[in-house]
Scaffold this active site. Sequence first.
Site, PDB file in Angstrom:
ATOM      1  N   HIS A 193      -8.851   3.334  -2.667  1.00  0.00           N
ATOM      2  CA  HIS A 193      -9.125   2.203  -1.431  1.00  0.00           C
ATOM      3  C   HIS A 193     -10.708   1.613  -0.155  1.00  0.00           C
ATOM      4  CE1 HIS A 193      -7.271   5.122   1.337  1.00  0.00           C
ATOM      5  NE2 HIS A 193      -8.052   4.935   1.934  1.00  0.00           N
ATOM      6  N   ASN A 194     -11.086   2.474  -0.371  1.00  0.00           N
ATOM      7  CA  ASN A 194     -12.634   1.805  -0.464  1.00  0.00           C
ATOM      8  C   ASN A 194     -14.139   2.048  -1.631  1.00  0.00           C
ATOM      9  OD1 ASN A 194     -11.702   2.117   1.755  1.00  0.00           O
ATOM     10  ND2 ASN A 194     -12.956   3.820   3.216  1.00  0.00           N
ATOM     11  N   MET A 241       1.047   9.102  10.618  1.00  0.00           N
ATOM     12  CA  MET A 241       1.031  10.858  10.846  1.00  0.00           C
ATOM     13  C   MET A 241       2.549  11.080  11.565  1.00  0.00           C
ATOM     14  SD  MET A 241      -0.271  12.676  13.601  1.00  0.00           S
ATOM     15  CE  MET A 241       0.052  13.659  13.268  1.00  0.00           C
ATOM     16  N   ALA A 259      -0.301   1.344   7.219  1.00  0.00           N
ATOM     17  CA  ALA A 259       0.022  -0.023   7.831  1.00  0.00           C
ATOM     18  C   ALA A 259      -1.742  -0.571   8.522  1.00  0.00           C
ATOM     19  CB  ALA A 259       0.851   1.517   8.890  1.00  0.00           C
ATOM     20  N   SER A 263       5.804   6.632   4.488  1.00  0.00           N
ATOM     21  CA  SER A 263       5.038   5.919   3.417  1.00  0.00           C
ATOM     22  C   SER A 263       5.492   5.789   2.498  1.00  0.00           C
ATOM     23  CB  SER A 263       3.858   7.272   2.841  1.00  0.00           C
ATOM     24  OG  SER A 263       3.045   7.228   4.048  1.00  0.00           O
ATOM     25  N   HIS A 319      -3.964  -1.086   2.704  1.00  0.00           N
ATOM     26  CA  HIS A 319      -4.232   0.329   2.440  1.00  0.00           C
ATOM     27  C   HIS A 319      -3.165   1.261   2.741  1.00  0.00           C
ATOM     28  CE1 HIS A 319      -6.425   0.760   5.514  1.00  0.00           C
ATOM     29  NE2 HIS A 319      -6.683   1.876   5.191  1.00  0.00           N
TER      30      HIS A 319
END
Length: 397
Positions: free
Chosen positions: A270-271, A305, A328, A309, A326
Amino acid sequence: MSYTEVPGIRVPIRMWTNPSTVEGAAMQQLRNISSLPWLHGLAVMPDVHLGKGATVGSVIAMKGAVCPAAVGVDIGCGMSAVKTSLTAKDLPDDLSRLRSKIEQAIPVGRGLHSDPVDPGKLHGFATAGWDDFWQRFDGVASEVKWRRERAMQQMGTLGAGNHFAEVCVDMSDSVWLMLHSGSRNIGKELAEHHMGVARGLPHNQGLVDRDLAVFIADTPQMAAYRSDLFWAQEYAKKNRAVMMALFKDVLRREFPKAKVSFENEISCHHNYVAEEQYDGVDLLVTRKGAIRAGSGDYGIIPGSMGTGSYIVRGLGNAAAFNSASHGAGRKMSRTAAKKKFTAQDLAEQTRGVECRKDSGVVDEIPGAYKSIEKVIEQQRDLVEVVAQLKQVVCVKG
């Protein structure tokens, strides 16, 4: 929701969130990005928030150019997840031992392996191309070659910040393993080196923000960056694969009678940068805090955490350059979170999760993040939900 189009400088900004809810500094970053001469299109995900140079949660499609800051310093950062044959009833009531075993197997924070992990000793690990991958390291920027030993020892390590390894349970009580990490220090070193090179190039001197400096096609600087970029993206993917193999071995040892088996792994950056084509135009698509969500692509969108997900499948929305969020996304900075919340708040918001609950991870408290349920709802035209997970163990760096 479908997107809202906001006027940009050179191209419109397509937003999968309400523009009025986006912080002013992030909106200014998006307008800055929209002014780049090489820009073909800009899509903004519902987890959007302020980043360095380029906004987190942005998908930037350029023709013949790429912006290192639009990738970020953790090149190839992403997620991996796998469904196991275990169910919730197989897990012990006290999960502290399991968390401890995961932390022993996978170094966290600044930790590294005392000796590089031998992939040949990992259960079922595909070692094809491993030696060739490290030989290619000799071609990366000379300024970071001396980091080779550290890069090898950090292969298979988690890192700090928002990186994590989790044991999760889905709505059918199946147990999943999930982790989030990237290219560790070597990716950061390469990113910062190339950002510095880009800022010094003549064609970048008139930009509204020097952090948006780009490399352009058919130049030696672009060739060098792309070579190092793709190597670091592969490092990140291998790093997650090694960690997942170590993670699986923990479960095999802790649940020997269950003879744990695993389904195919889901993995997504996601990067990163990808070469893609839209409307017959070859583009370099940079996703910073966004995953590819082409038709049928599986992806992972984590919350915080304490909130769970989602496993998703892409719907192939070309208006978003086949992308989705990617995660929240933060709604407050780490500094603001530390000022607002305490370790007691963290303990309350992570009740039921075996995890660190000390002041060292207060900046990762669920209250510092946007609602993952709302983020998922805002991108129903980008992805469909395959599974909803809730963590029961969370290992943080």
